[in-house]
Every structure is written in C-alpha cells, then in structure tokens.
Design a protein around this motif. Structure first.
Motif, PDB file in Angstrom:
ATOM      1  N   SER A   5      14.197  -1.529  -1.927  1.00 58.73           N
ATOM      2  CA  SER A   5      13.487  -2.700  -2.418  1.00 58.73           C
ATOM      3  C   SER A   5      13.076  -3.662  -1.298  1.00 58.73           C
ATOM      4  O   SER A   5      12.303  -4.572  -1.528  1.00 58.73           O
ATOM      5  CB  SER A   5      14.337  -3.430  -3.453  1.00 58.73           C
ATOM      6  N   THR A   6      13.592  -3.458  -0.119  1.00 65.74           N
ATOM      7  CA  THR A   6      13.225  -4.344   0.986  1.00 65.74           C
ATOM      8  C   THR A   6      12.202  -3.704   1.929  1.00 65.74           C
ATOM      9  O   THR A   6      11.760  -4.322   2.871  1.00 65.74           O
ATOM     10  CB  THR A   6      14.464  -4.749   1.813  1.00 65.74           C
ATOM     11  N   GLN A   7      11.839  -2.469   1.657  1.00 64.06           N
ATOM     12  CA  GLN A   7      10.882  -1.803   2.536  1.00 64.06           C
ATOM     13  C   GLN A   7       9.478  -2.346   2.300  1.00 64.06           C
ATOM     14  O   GLN A   7       9.095  -2.602   1.162  1.00 64.06           O
ATOM     15  CB  GLN A   7      10.904  -0.291   2.310  1.00 64.06           C
ATOM     16  N   THR A   8       8.752  -2.508   3.388  1.00 62.15           N
ATOM     17  CA  THR A   8       7.381  -2.987   3.270  1.00 62.15           C
ATOM     18  C   THR A   8       6.439  -1.965   3.892  1.00 62.15           C
ATOM     19  O   THR A   8       6.850  -1.098   4.660  1.00 62.15           O
ATOM     20  CB  THR A   8       7.197  -4.355   3.971  1.00 62.15           C
ATOM     21  N   SER A  84       2.546 -11.866   4.987  1.00 65.94           N
ATOM     22  CA  SER A  84       2.321 -10.742   5.889  1.00 65.94           C
ATOM     23  C   SER A  84       1.948 -11.237   7.276  1.00 65.94           C
ATOM     24  O   SER A  84       1.800 -12.431   7.506  1.00 65.94           O
ATOM     25  CB  SER A  84       1.222  -9.822   5.330  1.00 65.94           C
ATOM     26  N   ARG A 107       5.118  -5.773   0.137  1.00 65.62           N
ATOM     27  CA  ARG A 107       6.274  -5.300  -0.631  1.00 65.62           C
ATOM     28  C   ARG A 107       5.819  -4.272  -1.671  1.00 65.62           C
ATOM     29  O   ARG A 107       4.646  -4.244  -2.046  1.00 65.62           O
ATOM     30  CB  ARG A 107       6.960  -6.476  -1.343  1.00 65.62           C
ATOM     31  N   ASP A 109       6.082  -4.255  -4.777  1.00 68.56           N
ATOM     32  CA  ASP A 109       5.486  -4.854  -5.979  1.00 68.56           C
ATOM     33  C   ASP A 109       4.129  -5.506  -5.705  1.00 68.56           C
ATOM     34  O   ASP A 109       3.570  -6.166  -6.578  1.00 68.56           O
ATOM     35  CB  ASP A 109       6.457  -5.879  -6.606  1.00 68.56           C
ATOM     36  N   GLN A 110       3.603  -5.327  -4.504  1.00 71.64           N
ATOM     37  CA  GLN A 110       2.316  -5.947  -4.141  1.00 71.64           C
ATOM     38  C   GLN A 110       1.233  -4.891  -3.981  1.00 71.64           C
ATOM     39  O   GLN A 110       0.450  -4.895  -3.040  1.00 71.64           O
ATOM     40  CB  GLN A 110       2.478  -6.785  -2.870  1.00 71.64           C
ATOM     41  N   TYR A 114      -1.968  -4.724  -1.409  1.00 67.49           N
ATOM     42  CA  TYR A 114      -1.999  -3.604  -0.452  1.00 67.49           C
ATOM     43  C   TYR A 114      -3.326  -2.850  -0.553  1.00 67.49           C
ATOM     44  O   TYR A 114      -3.991  -2.612   0.448  1.00 67.49           O
ATOM     45  CB  TYR A 114      -0.816  -2.671  -0.717  1.00 67.49           C
TER      46      TYR A 114
END
Length: 136
Positions: A5-8, A84, A107, A109-110, A114
C-alpha cells in the motif's frame, strides 16, 4: 500498513532532442516559455521557490527542490491529492540532448492521475519541441 500500500509508481518520458541542453534548459526555466508548452506559471529557477502552474482545469502547487544549470531540474507537483515530484534530466549527446522527465509518487489509488500524466506528458513534450523550434 502493508508494504504494497505504500508503493508508488512513476511516469517516465525520455526523448532524444536535436538541440543543445542550454536551449532546452531555457524552455524548462523561463516562465514565458514554460507557458507556451506547459501552463501559465510564476516559476523562478531558485531552490525552495514556490510557484503554481495554472490551466483551465485548475492549478498545481509546486516547489523547486533541485537545480543544476543545464543538467537537472526537480520540483514538487501537488494537485487534487497527488503529492509527486517532477525531475527533468538533460544529458548531452552527439546529436543534441537526451531529455528525461520522471514524475514520481503516484499511489495505487491514484489511477486517474497516473493515466492522465502518462497520456499528458508526451503531448507536453510535443509542445516543448515546437517551442524549441521557434526560439533562437
């Protein structure tokens, strides 16, 4: 919080452009030129300078984080919950400059932001190349 959940993710656009780095740098750092290919702005090439990019859909709040004349420019890019960083890297080549733009920090959820960046940056690059062709 799990690792996943913290990966971007990042959007990267890289292009070989047949102009010297100094000329591309001008288009990346002079407000009236930035306006021609990106958005209206109050940019200054000074570390920690806060500026905004304004378009008809809204605005982006930015802050310059790094500057290496004719080589690297980095600034934060915050809009609609997206936090970002945009980093421009200019690498001289035998025929001009390899210009690399990376926007990092999307993220999971974005998805919309993206995809918007992934579709939008190549168009900005096209506009940038037109500006470069029009300046001395």
């Amino acid at each position: 919080m799990t690792e996943a959940s913290t990966q971007t993710r990042s959007v990267v656009v890289e292009r070989e452009i047949s102009y010297p780095a100094e000329k591309i740098w001008r288009a990346l750092t002079q407000p009236y030129l930035i306006e021609e290919w990106l958005m209206k702005n109050d940019f200054k090439p000074v570390v920690d300078h806060r500026f905004s990019l304004n378009a008809d859909w809204g605005s982006v709040n930015c802050q310059v984080t790094a500057i290496e004349q004719d080589r690297r420019l980095s600034y934060t890019w915050a809009a609609y919950g997206l936090e970002s960083v945009v980093t421009w890297t200019l690498i001289p080549t035998s025929t001009g400059t390899r210009l690399r733009m990376e926007q990092s920090g999307f993220r999971p959820d974005q998805e919309q932001a993206y995809h918007g960046a992934r579709d939008g940056w190549p168009k900005f690059f096209d506009a940038l190349e037109k500006v470069l062709a029009s300046i001395e």
